[in-house]
Design an enzyme around this catalytic site. Structure first.
Site, short mmCIF file in Angstrom:
data_model
loop_
_atom_site.label_atom_id
_atom_site.label_comp_id
_atom_site.label_asym_id
_atom_site.label_seq_id
_atom_site.Cartn_x
_atom_site.Cartn_y
_atom_site.Cartn_z
N HIS A 149 -3.14 -1.32 -3.89
CA HIS A 149 -3.53 -1.63 -2.52
C HIS A 149 -4.20 -2.99 -2.39
CE1 HIS A 149 -3.64 0.24 1.47
NE2 HIS A 149 -4.77 -0.39 1.68
N ASP A 193 -12.60 3.82 4.27
CA ASP A 193 -11.92 4.39 5.44
C ASP A 193 -10.59 5.03 5.06
OD1 ASP A 193 -13.86 3.76 7.29
OD2 ASP A 193 -13.02 1.80 7.75
N GLU A 229 -19.72 2.40 12.44
CA GLU A 229 -18.76 1.30 12.35
C GLU A 229 -18.50 0.77 13.75
OE1 GLU A 229 -15.14 1.46 10.21
OE2 GLU A 229 -16.03 2.28 8.37
#
Length: 524
Positions: free
Chosen positions: A95, A156, A272
């Site tokens: 990723h 997240d 957030e």
């Protein structure tokens, strides 16, 4: 004549061998044979898969891909790299954005950490979990919830490897209270660049422990992590509210993170936010929370400079305190300054909240919109300059075309261990600003890449001392500037734990040295 030709061939072979030793040319055997318990592959499709990452901005094909079965397998590969002189990159879920886990040399091996290893082992009594470095966080969550427990700090997106996020920091909306994921680790097993398998912690081999946490893979490969757990809640009240005034938005976010350490009923569990610079983002995958029955029109909300800011907060709860959660939420919301008509609430199981992004991923995959270039830019911005950043970037450079979500939320520096390798701004509070954009075509990719450069140039010209999170630089001077006062220590740790610089060469921090002969210039 035949004798002369033989002699010439021997001399040529000797010359080549001498050249290899002298200048350090990289050599990898056609087939790595080190007695692996796992498996080695040179299949075309596996080499191709290990040649790209989520960013799809870089390529780097390895000569071989190793799937280790044990930590000893990882050590065997690193030792072989030392003996034969080739680079090694550990890859979790791939990723990374800018080829950080790729092989950039002509020859090298990628260790695919995602398969094999020791798995996940929960210690209910000790309130911790031992995890193979290649395991995904979603697998950790699944295993620990079986005991009513869960890690405290998350990212997240849960389809990331444990070793991968701990090599960076691992941040999300819980960071203000629990710190990043690297602040919640008790112990590590690490294969260093010397091929040594070392157990380290606060009290045991502590220099390696702190070096590896946030160390960008430069000092070793994490094969096991012992992570702190807490009782897991069962449900989450998920709330979003909108602001048209950036100053009020920041004041409220900073107030909420100042409540860290207070009892659960006196604070939110997750803080957030994100920026909306065009109305289309209301229906974007990050903003799908807003239902069609509660349509939001930016122009009707008096947006400050045509920009809206969304505060995203949650409250965790269980059956025993379900009756009081509404009262606790209302007590906290009364102290905030959002647009009163913009409160959007959802209630869902804890696991569904943590795994919320995966549902969006599946939708994007079904439309062919996931495996596209992602020119992401993640910045830590000091609190004292966040309003300047808003004016110059959100209301300036971005215009009304973003091609993806823009996250923004503050964190407390006190929750970050200064002994780790991570670099953050020199202020008590700093913001993550994450431009998580996607490019569906070449034109958009070029546009977003240029925009990222504009943002960085603006910060430099305005003397906003940002630090990149998931950093990407191409010269050692840029890396030295990034680490600042920490560079001397970072460099010394590299020489201690990976003196031949064979690990994580895709980061482009150090020049790859396949031999042990280092010049004075290389040692700087």
């Amino acid at each position: 004549m035949a004798v002369n030709n033989t002699n010439k061939l021997l001399l040529l072979t000797f010359a080549i061998c001498r050249l290899i030793v002298t200048v350090g040319l990289t050599v990898v055997p056609e087939q790595l044979d080190v007695g692996l318990e796992g498996r080695l592959s040179v299949d075309t499709w596996e080499l191709e898969a290990a040649s790209v990452d989520f960013g799809r901005l870089s390529r780097g094909e390895p000569s071989e891909v190793v799937h280790p079965a044990t930590a000893q397998d990882v050590a065997r590969v690193v030792k072989a790299a030392l003996e034969s002189g080739f680079a090694v990159s550990a890859r979790g879920h791939g990723h990374s954005i800018n080829g950080q886990a790729l092989i950039r040399e002509k020859k090298g091996v990628v260790i695919e950490m995602g398969k094999g290893g020791s798995g996940v082992r929960v210690c209910e009594k000790g309130m911790y979990v031992d995890v193979w470095g290649g395991e995904l966080w979603i697998e950790v969550l699944s295993a620990t919830l079986g005991y009513g427990l869960a890690p405290m700090s998350w990212t997240d997106y849960l389809y990331l490897s444990v070793g991968g996020t701990l090599s960076n920091a691992g941040i999300s909306g819980q960071t203000f209270n629990h710190g990043p994921q690297i602040s919640n680790v008790y112990e590590l097993d690490v294969v260093t660049g010397k091929g040594e398998l070392v157990t380290c912690s606060e009290d045991r081999n502590s220099e390696l422990f702190h070096a590896v946490l946030g160390g960008l893979g430069q000092f070793g490969i994490i094969t096991r992590a012992r992570i702190a757990l807490e009782p897991a809640p069962t449900r989450v009240r998920w709330i979003r509210v909108l602001y048209s005034n950036f100053g009020r938005f920041c004041e409220d976010q900073e107030y909420l993170i100042s409540l860290h350490g207070k009892a659960g009923r006196e604070r939110f569990d997750y803080v957030e936010g994100f920026v909306i610079v065009d109305e289309g983002l209301i229906n974007n995958w990050r903003s799908s929370f807003f239902s069609p029955s509660n349509a939001v029109n930016i122009t009707s909300l008096n947006a400050d400079g045509a920009v809206l800011y969304c505060l995203e907060i949650t409250k965790n709860y269980d059956q025993q305190n379900a009756d009081s959660v509404d009262e606790e939420i209302q007590g906290l919301l009364k102290k905030l300054h959002f647009i009163s008509t913009s409160v959007f609430t959802s209630d869902l199981p804890y696991v569904d909240f943590l795994d919320r992004v995966h549902k969006a991923e599946l939708k994007l995959r079904s439309k062919g919109l996931w495996d596209v270039p992602h020119p992401w830019l993640n910045l830590f911005v000091p609190k004292s300059r966040i309003r300047d950043f808003d004016k110059g970037v959100f209301k300036g450079i971005l215009g009304n075309k973003t091609s993806g979500p823009i996250l923004i939320y503050p964190m407390n520096k006190s929750k970050w261990d200064p002994r780790s390798s991570v670099v953050t701004p020199e202020e008590d509070v700093f913001y993550l600003v994450a431009f998580l954009r996607s490019a569906l075509d070449t034109e958009t990719l070029e546009y977003l890449t240029n925009q990222n450069r504009q943002i960085l140039r603006f910060c430099h010209g305005s003397e906003i001392k940002v630090k990149q999170y998931l950093p990407h630089y191409t010269t050692q001077q840029e890396w030295m500037d990034h680490f600042g006062d920490k560079w001397t220590q970072f460099n010394a740790r590299k020489m201690q734990f990976d003196p031949r610089r064979i690990l994580a060469t895709g980061q482009q921090i150090f020049q790859f040295h396949p031999t042990s002969v280092l010049t004075k210039e290389d040692d700087m």
